[in-house]
Design a protein around this motif. Structure first.
Motif, mmCIF file in Angstrom:
data_model
loop_
_atom_site.group_PDB
_atom_site.id
_atom_site.type_symbol
_atom_site.label_atom_id
_atom_site.label_comp_id
_atom_site.label_asym_id
_atom_site.label_seq_id
_atom_site.Cartn_x
_atom_site.Cartn_y
_atom_site.Cartn_z
ATOM 1 N N LEU A 119 50.390 11.925 -23.441
ATOM 2 C CA LEU A 119 49.353 11.561 -24.406
ATOM 3 C C LEU A 119 49.434 10.064 -24.659
ATOM 4 C CD1 LEU A 119 50.277 14.462 -26.884
ATOM 5 C CD2 LEU A 119 48.522 14.522 -25.088
ATOM 6 N N PRO A 120 48.627 9.266 -23.947
ATOM 7 C CA PRO A 120 48.752 7.804 -24.036
ATOM 8 C C PRO A 120 48.437 7.237 -25.416
ATOM 9 C CG PRO A 120 47.454 8.448 -22.106
ATOM 10 C CD PRO A 120 47.641 9.684 -22.939
ATOM 11 N N SER A 121 47.592 7.915 -26.186
ATOM 12 C CA SER A 121 47.243 7.377 -27.509
ATOM 13 C C SER A 121 46.936 8.517 -28.468
ATOM 14 C CB SER A 121 46.020 6.457 -27.418
ATOM 15 O OG SER A 121 44.860 7.246 -27.222
ATOM 16 N N GLU A 122 46.734 8.160 -29.728
ATOM 17 C CA GLU A 122 46.453 9.169 -30.750
ATOM 18 C C GLU A 122 45.245 10.033 -30.375
ATOM 19 O OE1 GLU A 122 46.255 8.820 -35.491
ATOM 20 O OE2 GLU A 122 44.400 8.274 -34.491
ATOM 21 N N THR A 140 46.316 12.980 -28.478
ATOM 22 C CA THR A 140 47.004 13.969 -29.324
ATOM 23 C C THR A 140 45.974 14.826 -30.063
ATOM 24 O OG1 THR A 140 48.826 12.401 -29.606
ATOM 25 C CG2 THR A 140 48.763 14.277 -31.109
ATOM 26 N N ASN A 173 60.852 14.043 -33.678
ATOM 27 C CA ASN A 173 61.269 13.138 -34.744
ATOM 28 C C ASN A 173 60.114 12.715 -35.638
ATOM 29 O OD1 ASN A 173 64.009 12.668 -34.968
ATOM 30 N ND2 ASN A 173 64.040 11.439 -33.087
ATOM 31 N N LEU A 174 60.457 12.056 -36.721
ATOM 32 C CA LEU A 174 59.455 11.440 -37.589
ATOM 33 C C LEU A 174 58.564 10.542 -36.740
ATOM 34 C CD1 LEU A 174 61.224 10.181 -40.839
ATOM 35 C CD2 LEU A 174 59.510 11.981 -40.624
ATOM 36 N N GLY A 175 57.264 10.666 -36.909
ATOM 37 C CA GLY A 175 56.332 9.803 -36.197
ATOM 38 C C GLY A 175 56.027 10.232 -34.777
ATOM 39 N N LYS A 187 53.403 15.202 -34.844
ATOM 40 C CA LYS A 187 53.260 16.612 -35.234
ATOM 41 C C LYS A 187 52.049 16.823 -36.151
ATOM 42 C CE LYS A 187 57.487 16.698 -36.972
ATOM 43 N NZ LYS A 187 57.880 15.289 -36.689
ATOM 44 N N THR A 188 51.950 15.966 -37.162
ATOM 45 C CA THR A 188 50.820 16.111 -38.095
ATOM 46 C C THR A 188 49.511 15.745 -37.414
ATOM 47 O OG1 THR A 188 52.255 15.711 -40.006
ATOM 48 C CG2 THR A 188 49.904 15.324 -40.328
ATOM 49 N N THR A 189 49.553 14.754 -36.532
ATOM 50 C CA THR A 189 48.339 14.352 -35.808
ATOM 51 C C THR A 189 47.820 15.509 -34.948
ATOM 52 O OG1 THR A 189 49.185 12.086 -35.713
ATOM 53 C CG2 THR A 189 47.373 12.636 -34.227
ATOM 54 N N GLU A 213 56.258 22.145 -39.150
ATOM 55 C CA GLU A 213 57.016 20.935 -38.820
ATOM 56 C C GLU A 213 58.414 21.074 -39.420
ATOM 57 O OE1 GLU A 213 54.971 17.180 -39.446
ATOM 58 O OE2 GLU A 213 53.035 18.200 -39.522
ATOM 59 N N ASN A 230 54.222 3.863 -24.702
ATOM 60 C CA ASN A 230 53.580 3.620 -26.000
ATOM 61 C C ASN A 230 52.947 4.883 -26.558
ATOM 62 O OD1 ASN A 230 54.164 0.851 -26.052
ATOM 63 N ND2 ASN A 230 52.437 0.437 -24.681
ATOM 64 N N GLY A 231 52.999 5.955 -25.775
ATOM 65 C CA GLY A 231 52.365 7.196 -26.197
ATOM 66 C C GLY A 231 53.386 8.279 -26.491
ATOM 67 N N ARG A 232 52.991 9.520 -26.197
ATOM 68 C CA ARG A 232 53.845 10.666 -26.498
ATOM 69 C C ARG A 232 53.835 11.631 -25.318
ATOM 70 N NH1 ARG A 232 54.150 7.419 -29.997
ATOM 71 N NH2 ARG A 232 53.823 7.693 -32.242
#
Ligand SMILES: Nc1ncnc2c1ncn2[C@@H]1O[C@H](COP(=O)(O)OP(=O)(O)O)[C@@H](O)[C@H]1O
Ligand SMILES: [Mg+2]
Length: 176
Positions: A19-22, A25, A47-49, A52-54, A119, A142-144
């Motif tokens: 996932l390169p960016s928000e 996600t 981890n934090l950030g 998960k919430t996104t 979470e 820079n992503g996830r």
């Protein structure tokens, strides 16, 4: 980029998505929304950030929720009643001891037919039943990186259907 590992016996179907960016996600959350079934128990690990919430926000928006999607960090639970199901969003980050889960009186939510998205489930162990679907989120560049693991029949069905939805959105997947 999607990588889907589907063992012949359907056990432990896994899916990984970069996932390169928000925006990706949120899109993954929207795809997940299409394959949710009542009563599904989902753990969000990372981890934090890590997003998960996104991801949960993407799910809820795709289900038609138009208001804010707040992190349940302080409230422990944010309940949503959307188009075709109830979704309960939990965050147990602030528990100092798993026994705080017992004091919070949340068992009822987990025994109904609402979808539970949790979470920091590890903060409530051993009081939580194991999930149908586990989603691991971690930084990648820079992503996830998101990884989906189905632990029950319902969870595996979810992963297999999610792979189909994502392949529809991405005609050239890398086979797992
Ligand atoms: N794929 C992504 N790439 C880069 N940043 C992301 C991605 N997904 C989410 N983010 C960002 O990560 C930050 C933390 O997200 P959040 O969902 O609150 O994390 P968590 O709930 O895991 O603590 C937000 O600023 C969000 O925009
Ligand atoms: Mg969060």
């Amino acid at each position: 980029m999607i990588e889907f590992i589907h063992p012949a016996d359907d056990s432990e179907a896994r899916l990984r998505a970069h996932l390169p960016s928000e925006a990706e996600t949120l899109a993954l959350g929207a795809a997940l929304a299409q394959v949710l079934r009542p009563g599904l128990q989902i753990w969000l690990q990372g981890n934090l950030g890590s997003g998960k919430t996104t991801l949960t926000r993407g799910v809820l928006r795709a289900l038609g929720h138009v208001g804010k999607v707040k992190s349940p960090t302080y409230t422990l639970i944010e309940p949503y009643s959307v188009s075709r199901l109830n979704l309960y969003h939990f965050d147990f980050y602030r528990f100092n001891s798993p026994d705080e889960y017992l004091d919070a009186g949340l068992d009822e939510y987990f025994s109904g037919d609402g979808v539970c998205v949790v979470e920091w489930p590890e903060k409530a162990l051993p009081h939580l039943a194991s999930p149908d679907l586990e989603i691991l989120l971690q930084p990648q560049g820079n992503g996830r990186l998101a990884e989906f693991i189905g632990h029950t029949d319902a969870g595996q069905t979810c992963v297999i259907e999610l792979a189909k939805v994502l392949r529809g959105a991405n005609p050239t997947p890398v086979p797992g």
